[in-house]
Write an enzyme that holds these catalytic residues in place. Sequence first.
Site, PDB file in Angstrom:
ATOM      1  N   THR A 215      40.136  35.833  54.470  1.00 40.33           N
ATOM      2  CA  THR A 215      41.132  36.499  53.498  1.00 40.33           C
ATOM      3  C   THR A 215      41.812  37.630  54.311  1.00 40.33           C
ATOM      4  OG1 THR A 215      39.449  37.778  52.443  1.00 40.33           O
ATOM      5  CG2 THR A 215      40.232  35.859  51.259  1.00 40.33           C
ATOM      6  N   LYS A 217      40.478  40.325  56.372  1.00 39.65           N
ATOM      7  CA  LYS A 217      39.908  41.647  56.147  1.00 39.65           C
ATOM      8  C   LYS A 217      40.044  42.355  57.607  1.00 39.65           C
ATOM      9  CE  LYS A 217      36.133  40.114  54.709  1.00 39.65           C
ATOM     10  NZ  LYS A 217      36.282  38.558  54.332  1.00 39.65           N
ATOM     11  N   GLU A 434      40.849  29.376  30.510  1.00 37.36           N
ATOM     12  CA  GLU A 434      41.412  30.854  30.558  1.00 37.36           C
ATOM     13  C   GLU A 434      42.415  31.397  29.656  1.00 37.36           C
ATOM     14  OE1 GLU A 434      39.628  32.860  32.431  1.00 37.36           O
ATOM     15  OE2 GLU A 434      38.549  31.259  33.275  1.00 37.36           O
ATOM     16  N   ASP A 510      29.990  32.166  30.140  1.00 36.31           N
ATOM     17  CA  ASP A 510      30.498  32.609  28.838  1.00 36.31           C
ATOM     18  C   ASP A 510      29.144  32.432  27.759  1.00 36.31           C
ATOM     19  OD1 ASP A 510      32.949  32.926  30.062  1.00 36.31           O
ATOM     20  OD2 ASP A 510      33.802  31.136  29.366  1.00 36.31           O
TER      21      ASP A 510
END
Length: 616
Positions: A215, A217, A434, A510
């Site tokens: 990503t 870093k 979502e 959930d």
Amino acid sequence: MEPKQQKFSVGYFIAALVVLLLLQSFLFAPHRENLSYSEFKMLVKKGKVTDLVLDKQVITGTLAPGALEGLLPKEKLEALKRAGGGAHAFITARVDDPGLVAELEAAKVKFAGRVENTWLSTLLAWVLPALVFFGLWALLVRRMGPQGGLMAIGKSKAKVYVERSTGVTFEDVAGIDEARGELEEIVDFLRQPDRYRRLGGKIPKGVLLAGAPGTGKTLLAKAVAGEAGVPFFSLSGSDFVEMFVGVGAARVRDLFAQAQQKAPSIVFIDELDALGKARGVNVVGGHDEREQTLNQLLAEMDGFDTEKGVIILAATNRPEILDPALLRPGRFDRQVVIDRPDLRGREKILRVHTRQVTLAPGLDLAQIAARTPGFVGADLANLVNEAALRAARDGKAAVDAADFDAAIDRIVAGLERKSRVINPKEKEIVAYHEAGHALVAESRPRADRVAKISIIPRGVAALGYTQQQPTEDRYLMTRAELLDRLDVLLGGRVAEELVFGDVSTGAQDDLQRATDIARHMITRYSMSETLGLATFEEPRQALFLKVPASPHVREYSERTAEAIDGEIQSLLGAAHRRVRDTLTAKRATLERLAKLLIEREVVDRATLVGLLRESA
Ligand code: ADP
Ligand code: ZN
């Protein structure tokens, strides 16, 4: 002009020596007849030996003329006579024979011992191996460069990257603006440490960059150094895992010494998790080296103050397994999460990596970004590279959409094996799921407001997430609030039911959390209508010590247990009905929000509020 370096070449020296020795033994040594020891003894007895010299290993001497008569074939004797007359030299290997001296005396042979002439054997036995070792060592040193070699074990291998040599700036980092924003303050501090000191501002000592591999870093850390124009020292945690005990600690010490010397500077520790895994109960013969290195790191971090201008950046993709000691104030007390880039972020990253690439006119990078959900910066860099290679192989003048298509297919196939990319059907399910959470949250007055909805896969478990922001700090929660929370948790699952008539495994977490809330409402907070005020808690766990949970001892009867289960069911059942009603009523909004999510992958609060207002 650089002067040509005069090198002492060990190889030449050894070769010359060997040639010399060979010359000496072959050319200058006189011809000697090689006798067996028994032949020699026989000749002594016959009185054919005139004189000899006893060496430790051999006997050399002269034979009387005609001594070899009968020992050698006729022709050979003739040849010898022609060559050098009667007497010749002989040599024989010495055999352990205590009576020899007496026999020699009896035969009146002139004999002498010899003090060994040792220079040659000493040379061979000691000097030559030493020279060989020296040669090897010189070779190794040369190969390892000025920093390496045997003398440098424990010296840090950290390389100094100065701004000019890396040339990485924030320009090169795209699509992770939030993380970048958080690090800008640090760049500022490194540029003008005095200004911060004067104001008494507290600058973090360590910043932990947490995010999936690739990503950006490392890139971000380098960019901070590049932007601030300070030296960049780096080490990787995994370098220490296989090292000798003590070396890692020495290296850490050395690294920090160097960094402080060159302050202001940045120390970057990649793969901090390899070094800083929580120190558990020590496995027998455990990871001493890692632990020592970690302790040294902690000591170094505690030992200097930010005043000096050394900032430690560390990267990990598993922040959850880090030793809590690392995250304490004064250490890595600031954490920056680097998410996978969203649609627009991916487009920006593609733009960065195609700066040097000739693209076909009309090629739409936004479209490529849309086809690569789940890709991180490294994947996108790889994608551009792959597409460019393909175009070059086909002899094209520019990289076109077909090249990108082929490259995407290839990379996706690779990533799918690592299950990091979701297919369009899954993406749709996640979007509705979502959207369901978000809509329920927004329609419950006591639930936290939605800050951001994302369907970018994240970590191993979560395919998407809805982030809620509490409006205030809470220490107490009312029954009504807990019920609203239950509703929000069920929102995802119910949306799937309504839209697809089927449910997926995506709601597992959930449902687990909803069940926990319902159970606690009954067993801990006595919020049930039928069970009265008693609590039915499981045995308490130690709060700070991680003691394994004691075996379950229930303090209530089987019948009460059944009643508790019944209550949980009815709480969840009621919540399910409420959520179904809400989402059925808002079905149109649900559809719109899900479509927007599929298109953009991330929806922020402002967009969500706008959409709700329009649909109201
Ligand atoms: P990490 O350290 O997170 O594993 P890196 O920083 O080593 O990832 O990233 C590897 C490469 O991927 C970088 O050198 C860069 O080319 C590319 N890359 C990753 N993230 C980004 C980004 N946000 N913007 C531009 N390029 C990126
Ligand atoms: Zn969910």
